[in-house]
Write a protein that holds these residues in place. Sequence first.
Motif, PDB file in Angstrom:
ATOM      1  N   ASP A  44       0.819  -1.226   0.000  1.00  0.00           N
ATOM      2  CA  ASP A  44       0.000   0.000   0.000  1.00  0.00           C
ATOM      3  C   ASP A  44       0.845   1.264   0.000  1.00  0.00           C
ATOM      4  OD1 ASP A  44      -2.342  -1.583   0.098  1.00  0.00           O
ATOM      5  OD2 ASP A  44      -2.170  -1.718   2.276  1.00  0.00           O
ATOM      6  N   GLU A  45       2.151   1.154  -0.184  1.00  0.00           N
ATOM      7  CA  GLU A  45       2.994   2.347  -0.278  1.00  0.00           C
ATOM      8  C   GLU A  45       3.231   2.707  -1.742  1.00  0.00           C
ATOM      9  OE1 GLU A  45       5.436   2.560   3.847  1.00  0.00           O
ATOM     10  OE2 GLU A  45       6.511   1.644   2.163  1.00  0.00           O
ATOM     11  N   ALA A  46       3.259   4.009  -2.016  1.00  0.00           N
ATOM     12  CA  ALA A  46       3.499   4.516  -3.371  1.00  0.00           C
ATOM     13  C   ALA A  46       4.752   5.376  -3.370  1.00  0.00           C
ATOM     14  CB  ALA A  46       2.301   5.331  -3.867  1.00  0.00           C
ATOM     15  N   GLY A  47       5.466   5.336  -4.493  1.00  0.00           N
ATOM     16  CA  GLY A  47       6.658   6.169  -4.587  1.00  0.00           C
ATOM     17  C   GLY A  47       7.411   5.930  -5.875  1.00  0.00           C
ATOM     18  N   GLU A  48       8.546   6.616  -5.987  1.00  0.00           N
ATOM     19  CA  GLU A  48       9.410   6.480  -7.158  1.00  0.00           C
ATOM     20  C   GLU A  48      10.527   5.491  -6.850  1.00  0.00           C
ATOM     21  OE1 GLU A  48      10.834  10.322  -8.269  1.00  0.00           O
ATOM     22  OE2 GLU A  48       8.946  10.899  -9.240  1.00  0.00           O
ATOM     23  N   VAL A  49      10.745   4.571  -7.790  1.00  0.00           N
ATOM     24  CA  VAL A  49      11.800   3.573  -7.630  1.00  0.00           C
ATOM     25  C   VAL A  49      12.670   3.568  -8.878  1.00  0.00           C
ATOM     26  CG1 VAL A  49      10.330   2.165  -6.132  1.00  0.00           C
ATOM     27  CG2 VAL A  49      10.460   1.624  -8.567  1.00  0.00           C
ATOM     28  N   GLU A  50      13.946   3.210  -8.684  1.00  0.00           N
ATOM     29  CA  GLU A  50      14.865   3.085  -9.817  1.00  0.00           C
ATOM     30  C   GLU A  50      15.130   1.608 -10.077  1.00  0.00           C
ATOM     31  OE1 GLU A  50      19.444   4.172 -11.132  1.00  0.00           O
ATOM     32  OE2 GLU A  50      18.513   5.258  -9.459  1.00  0.00           O
ATOM     33  N   VAL A  51      14.917   1.173 -11.309  1.00  0.00           N
ATOM     34  CA  VAL A  51      15.122  -0.226 -11.686  1.00  0.00           C
ATOM     35  C   VAL A  51      16.629  -0.518 -11.668  1.00  0.00           C
ATOM     36  CG1 VAL A  51      14.778  -1.978 -13.453  1.00  0.00           C
ATOM     37  CG2 VAL A  51      13.043  -0.185 -13.102  1.00  0.00           C
ATOM     38  N   THR A  52      17.030  -1.564 -10.923  1.00  0.00           N
ATOM     39  CA  THR A  52      18.454  -1.874 -10.769  1.00  0.00           C
ATOM     40  C   THR A  52      18.874  -3.159 -11.470  1.00  0.00           C
ATOM     41  OG1 THR A  52      17.960  -2.970  -8.657  1.00  0.00           O
ATOM     42  CG2 THR A  52      18.667  -0.653  -8.570  1.00  0.00           C
ATOM     43  N   LYS A  53      17.933  -4.083 -11.674  1.00  0.00           N
ATOM     44  CA  LYS A  53      18.286  -5.360 -12.287  1.00  0.00           C
ATOM     45  C   LYS A  53      17.063  -5.963 -12.948  1.00  0.00           C
ATOM     46  CE  LYS A  53      20.423  -9.829 -11.141  1.00  0.00           C
ATOM     47  NZ  LYS A  53      20.918 -10.697 -10.047  1.00  0.00           N
ATOM     48  N   LEU A  54      17.253  -6.582 -14.108  1.00  0.00           N
ATOM     49  CA  LEU A  54      16.149  -7.219 -14.833  1.00  0.00           C
ATOM     50  C   LEU A  54      16.435  -8.701 -15.016  1.00  0.00           C
ATOM     51  CD1 LEU A  54      15.547  -4.567 -17.660  1.00  0.00           C
ATOM     52  CD2 LEU A  54      14.215  -4.868 -15.561  1.00  0.00           C
TER      53      LEU A  54
END
Length: 457
Positions: A44-54
Motif C-alpha cells: 500500500d505504499e506509493a513512490g518512485e523507484v529506480e530499476v536496478t536489475k532485470l
Amino acid sequence: MAKIQAPVQRGQVVHVTAADLTHEGKGVAKVDGYPLFIEGMLPDEAGEVEVTKLNKGYGFAQLKKLEQASPERVDPPCPVYDECGGCQVQHLSYNGQMDMKYNQVRGVIDRIAKLPDVPVHPVLGMDEPWRYRNKAQVPVGLSGGRIVAGFYKKRSHDIIDMTECLIQHEESDAIIQRVKDVCAANGVMPYDEQRHKGVLRHVMARIGYQTGEKMAVLITRTSELPNAKEIIDGIRAAVPGITSIVQNVNPDKTNVIFGPTTKTLYGEDVIYDTIGGVKFAISARSFYQVNPVQTEVLYNKALQYAGLTGEETVIDAYCGIGTISLFLAQKAKQVYGVEIVPQAIEDARQNAELNGITNAYFEAGKAEEVIPNWYKQGIKPDVIVVDPPRKGCDEALLATILKMKPKKVVYVSCNPGTLARDLRILEDGGYRTREVQPVDMFPQTVHVEAVAVLELM
C-alpha cells in the motif's frame, strides 16, 4: 544471450504502488504485469523507484522517494538498520510483521501443499519482541587502525562497528564490547581475511536466559593467545560474574566460524539454562535455540500436538542436543532421538543425565539410515517428530515415515516452503494435516517457524 523482454529498463525511474511482500521482506509492485522487488517498501505504499536489475520474469528496484507511507510503517530504532543485514523488517510494525509471517505460511500451505482447507492459526508472537537472542557472534576486524566488531554490511564483508544490537541480550552486547576493548589494550591483532594474518577472528557471547550465566568465546586463528593471562584477568574484571571464558582455534582460510579445537581458559566448559523446567548444558559449540522464550512456546505446541498419554513410543528425528526429545520424554513411555552431529548426541545424553531422564535413547547418524534400522529391531513409533534444517526432510526419511506408519507426525519447521513441500508428500502417502501453528522465533527478521500435526488416515 536473448534480450530480456520487460516494460522497464535498467536505470529507469518509475512510479509504483506496492501490493505485497516477498518472503524476504521486499515490497512487490507491478509495471504492466512485470513484478519489481523493492527493498524497504511496504504494501500500500506509493513512490518512485529506480530499476536496478532485470530478469526474465521479474526485476529489482531501489526506493528513491516514498510518496505515500503505509500505516504499518515505523521508524526503525536501530541506528545501523539501513546498513546492517541482520534484521530485515524493523521498519514494519510488529502487528505488520505478524501479518506478513501469517501470509507467508498460509500462502505456501495453499500453493505448494495444496491444502487450502487446513487451518493455519494466527502467529504466536512475543510480548516484548526485542533483546530476545541469547547468543551473539560477530566478526572482528581493523578499521582506521582500531579494532572493530559487529555485523557485516549488507552484501559485503565490511564490518559495522556497533556498541549494541537491539535483538541481542544486553549482556551479550556488554561482553562483546569488553572483550574487544581488553584485546585491543593487550595488543591482540584482529584477523585479516584477505592476508590470512592476525589473531582474533570472532567474538561470541552466550547467556543463560533463566540462569544469568555468561560465556565469552574468543575464536582465534592461532592456538597461542598473546598475553592470555592479562586478557583473562581483563575480561573477568570488565564482565562481573562471567562464568566461562573459552578459546576456539580456527587456523583455516575459510568463512566457517569455528575450528576443530576448543579450550576453556577460565571457569566452566559449559553454562546452563532451562526451558520449561528442563535443564540444558550449553558449550561454546552447542546448538541451542537462540530465543528461549519462544522455544518454550514452540515446544509446548509440539508436545500438545503429540497428544502423549505416557504409553507412547516417540522418535525425534534431527534431535540436536535433545531439546524436544527431553520435553517429550516427560510425557512419553520411550523417546528415541537421532542426529547427524556426534557432539550433539553426546550433549543430548549428558542433558538427559542432568535431568534424571532415563526413557530417552540417543544415536548419532543420518535419520534416514538410523530410523529404518530401529524399525528392523522392532521399534515401532506411535509418534514421529521431525525438526529438520531449512532444506526440509530427506526424501528417504519421508519414505521411511510412510513405511512405518506412525499414528501421528509432528513437523517443526524453520522454512515454510519446505514444510509445505513435505506435507504434500505425507498427504499423498496417506496422512492428513490437521492444523498448522506459526511461531515468531525471530522478531524484526523475515524468518518464521511453524509446527504442524498430521494423522494417519
